[in-house]
Motif scaffolding. Sequence first.
Motif, mmCIF file in Angstrom:
data_model
loop_
_atom_site.group_PDB
_atom_site.id
_atom_site.type_symbol
_atom_site.label_atom_id
_atom_site.label_comp_id
_atom_site.label_asym_id
_atom_site.label_seq_id
_atom_site.Cartn_x
_atom_site.Cartn_y
_atom_site.Cartn_z
ATOM 1 N N ALA A 47 42.211 34.437 41.688
ATOM 2 C CA ALA A 47 41.543 34.957 40.482
ATOM 3 C C ALA A 47 40.029 34.960 40.680
ATOM 4 N N TRP A 48 39.521 33.924 41.358
ATOM 5 C CA TRP A 48 38.063 33.851 41.598
ATOM 6 C C TRP A 48 37.623 35.007 42.504
ATOM 7 N N ILE A 49 38.391 35.234 43.591
ATOM 8 C CA ILE A 49 38.011 36.307 44.539
ATOM 9 C C ILE A 49 38.038 37.675 43.828
ATOM 10 N N VAL A 50 39.113 37.921 43.066
ATOM 11 C CA VAL A 50 39.222 39.234 42.403
ATOM 12 C C VAL A 50 38.105 39.400 41.366
ATOM 13 N N SER A 51 37.806 38.323 40.611
ATOM 14 C CA SER A 51 36.751 38.460 39.596
ATOM 15 C C SER A 51 35.390 38.688 40.249
ATOM 16 N N ARG A 52 35.182 38.118 41.463
ATOM 17 C CA ARG A 52 33.918 38.393 42.185
ATOM 18 C C ARG A 52 33.886 39.855 42.633
ATOM 19 N N ILE A 53 35.023 40.363 43.097
ATOM 20 C CA ILE A 53 35.062 41.765 43.557
ATOM 21 C C ILE A 53 34.715 42.704 42.392
ATOM 22 N N TYR A 54 35.266 42.400 41.184
ATOM 23 C CA TYR A 54 34.989 43.247 40.017
ATOM 24 C C TYR A 54 33.648 42.909 39.365
ATOM 25 N N ARG A 55 32.931 41.972 39.926
ATOM 26 C CA ARG A 55 31.631 41.528 39.387
ATOM 27 C C ARG A 55 31.755 41.025 37.938
ATOM 28 N N LEU A 56 32.842 40.330 37.659
ATOM 29 C CA LEU A 56 33.017 39.707 36.340
ATOM 30 C C LEU A 56 32.495 38.277 36.458
ATOM 31 N N GLN A 57 31.165 38.150 36.275
ATOM 32 C CA GLN A 57 30.502 36.877 36.575
ATOM 33 C C GLN A 57 31.002 35.741 35.684
ATOM 34 N N LYS A 58 31.075 36.026 34.381
ATOM 35 C CA LYS A 58 31.509 34.971 33.452
ATOM 36 C C LYS A 58 32.872 34.437 33.857
ATOM 37 N N LEU A 59 33.788 35.375 34.074
ATOM 38 C CA LEU A 59 35.155 34.985 34.406
ATOM 39 C C LEU A 59 35.175 34.183 35.707
ATOM 40 N N SER A 60 34.380 34.625 36.696
ATOM 41 C CA SER A 60 34.408 33.917 37.981
ATOM 42 C C SER A 60 33.915 32.476 37.808
ATOM 43 N N PHE A 61 32.908 32.274 36.927
ATOM 44 C CA PHE A 61 32.426 30.904 36.719
ATOM 45 C C PHE A 61 33.431 30.075 35.915
ATOM 46 N N MET A 62 34.129 30.720 34.984
ATOM 47 C CA MET A 62 35.161 29.980 34.231
ATOM 48 C C MET A 62 36.273 29.536 35.180
ATOM 49 N N VAL A 221 46.897 38.156 35.438
ATOM 50 C CA VAL A 221 47.387 39.260 34.591
ATOM 51 C C VAL A 221 46.205 39.926 33.875
ATOM 52 N N LEU A 222 45.262 39.097 33.379
ATOM 53 C CA LEU A 222 44.075 39.657 32.716
ATOM 54 C C LEU A 222 43.294 40.552 33.670
ATOM 55 N N LEU A 223 43.183 40.111 34.928
ATOM 56 C CA LEU A 223 42.452 40.916 35.918
ATOM 57 C C LEU A 223 43.189 42.223 36.212
ATOM 58 N N MET A 224 44.523 42.164 36.195
ATOM 59 C CA MET A 224 45.286 43.409 36.400
ATOM 60 C C MET A 224 45.061 44.367 35.234
ATOM 61 N N LEU A 225 45.012 43.809 34.008
ATOM 62 C CA LEU A 225 44.730 44.649 32.838
ATOM 63 C C LEU A 225 43.357 45.286 32.972
ATOM 64 N N HIS A 226 42.404 44.482 33.480
ATOM 65 C CA HIS A 226 41.041 44.985 33.652
ATOM 66 C C HIS A 226 41.029 46.143 34.653
ATOM 67 N N SER A 227 41.752 45.983 35.756
ATOM 68 C CA SER A 227 41.736 47.053 36.764
ATOM 69 C C SER A 227 42.460 48.291 36.219
ATOM 70 N N TYR A 228 43.469 48.077 35.366
ATOM 71 C CA TYR A 228 44.156 49.215 34.740
ATOM 72 C C TYR A 228 43.175 49.987 33.853
#
Length: 415
Positions: A47-62, A221-228
């Motif tokens: 989840a951390w790697i995918v959130s970094r790829i999508y540049r979702l900074q908040k999520l990656s820190f959470m 799952v949230l990250l998959m929704l985001h990519s969708y």
Amino acid sequence: MSHRLIQLCLALFLAASVLFLPSWLVSSSYEIQWLLQNLPWVLLASAWIVSRIYRLQKLSFMVLVSLASYGVIQWKLQVPLPQGNTELIFWGLCLLAPLLVFLLDVLPEKWIATGRGGFAYALLLAPVALFSMLLSSSAEATHRWLASWVTVLGGYPLPWVLTLMMACYFVISTLIQTRRRDKGDSAALLCLMALGLTCYQFDTPGVSSSMFTILGLCLLVLLMLHSYRLAFFDLLTGVRNRRSLDAVMQGLSGRYQLAMIDIDHFKTFNDTFGHDVGDDVLRLVAQMLTRVKAGGTVYRYGGEEFTIVFRSRERKRCLAALDAIREEIAAYPFYVRSTQSAGVARRSRSQAPKVAPQTITVSMGLAQPRAEDANVEQVVKRADEALYQAKQAGRNCIKADRILNRRPSRRRVAA
Ligand SMILES: Nc1nc2c(ncn2[C@@H]2O[C@H](COP(=O)(O)OP(=O)(O)OP(=O)(O)O)[C@@H](O)[C@H]2O)c(=O)[nH]1
């Protein structure tokens, strides 16, 4: 299924799993126990790697906070609480981890994204470093001070402290997000729930592996929704995009009507008030189009053009629905702040005086499939031609293609 509903289901799934997963884990084989103990590392790291790829900074820190919390539980809290500093560490985790998630949730994304995340690292590391320094301090006074805190907190039942804390976080973050008109994300809620439930049920064997495994799954799952959303929705207007329309068009056959909609004199808006106002107009029109009746679905075709697909053959109903929405758009007073006009010095939007309301109009062309159509593109072409006629007829109106009752003769098809 709407995204909000999926997020609610994830939260309920996380909450419900605390009831059955830990007991199932304890009664299962050693291999399964080993797997579930290590699964949180794999899932949260992914989840951390995918959130970094999508540049979702908040999520990656959470996710980092969740990973660190799981690490503390696995390496420092697997002994009875009264032993050594364990109780202090436990209270540090219960108070600090949710606090950090809460701070990450309420701070604006750009604060966290700027400075290469330096601010967020400082935000995360400062309280943790301070707490670790106090713990490792050899000074008698520091230890006595920390121990007195544990006594104070321990005097209250843990569930009450946690429930109160979570309720405060939830209310404050909802208030802040409402003020910012930000819908927020459920990632913070899921992290807070996983941390809260783990601390709440801390004496239940297997609770941390279970909760953090489910948290990792929910975040993925949230990250998959985001990519969708990224793939199939238009970022500017929030309606479905051209890729989504192309996918739907492949499956269209028989009973449908297709409308092409174009904003009138949109270039003049851009040239007079600037591109930002043009974007506001696009958002407004898109949102108003989504209210169309007769089961129409709205897509942004490109630029200032939209498409509505009706899964219906009833032309009258579709025309009535389109006409109602056209009138609604034309009647809507669009206020432009003077700071948004091109060439005017920038001031805050709230301070800026309003200029006279502008009228936005749209032209529409409607078409339906004919027996001789080889593909949907031909319907799009006819809807475009009808749209062109609407523009020629003075704009702010609808034109439809001709309905042919004639069926192609079998002989001609065979030939
Ligand atoms: N602000 C903004 N403008 C866009 C966007 N996409 C396309 N445009 C602008 O949309 C304008 C389209 O203008 P035209 O195709 O000339 O049409 P029009 O001015 O709407 O005139 P008619 O269609 O004849 O009524 C161009 O100025 C584009 O730059 C966008 O995403 N945002």
